[in-house]
Enzyme design. Sequence first.
Site, short mmCIF file in Angstrom:
data_model
loop_
_atom_site.label_atom_id
_atom_site.label_comp_id
_atom_site.label_asym_id
_atom_site.label_seq_id
_atom_site.Cartn_x
_atom_site.Cartn_y
_atom_site.Cartn_z
N TRP A 89 4.79 -0.67 11.99
CA TRP A 89 4.33 -1.37 10.79
C TRP A 89 2.85 -1.12 10.54
CZ3 TRP A 89 6.50 -3.41 6.68
CH2 TRP A 89 5.75 -4.22 5.84
N TRP A 90 2.06 -1.18 11.60
CA TRP A 90 0.63 -0.90 11.45
C TRP A 90 0.41 0.50 10.87
CZ3 TRP A 90 -1.61 -2.65 16.82
CH2 TRP A 90 -1.64 -4.06 16.88
N HIS B 187 5.55 -5.89 1.54
CA HIS B 187 5.92 -7.13 2.22
C HIS B 187 7.19 -7.75 1.62
CE1 HIS B 187 2.11 -6.73 4.26
NE2 HIS B 187 2.53 -7.68 5.08
#
Length: 104
Positions: A76-77, A22
Amino acid sequence: MTRKGFKMFLYPGMAKEYERRHNELWPEMKEMIQEYGGSNYSIYLDEETNVLYGYLEVVDEELWAKSADTAINRKWWDFMADIMETNEDNSPVCVDLTPVFHLD
């Protein structure tokens, strides 16, 4: 504007990796979040339980729901699926939280 609270579930031992990913959030992902009306986004970790608690403000719930189907969100997942609980489509297992108090 709608305030959203939710929880997700991190695998044990993955806190540092979750934070690292992140901290290096892709610019395209940041742009998508803003484009679909998301802002003031925070995620907190309960280190005792590995539960992640998210907070997000969205301009429009319907617009925000469409962000799930973007190519960058799906990517992203897939990128995050190895460190947290996910559904069959690699979306994070996510439980909405019920708001009980807010003070500006």
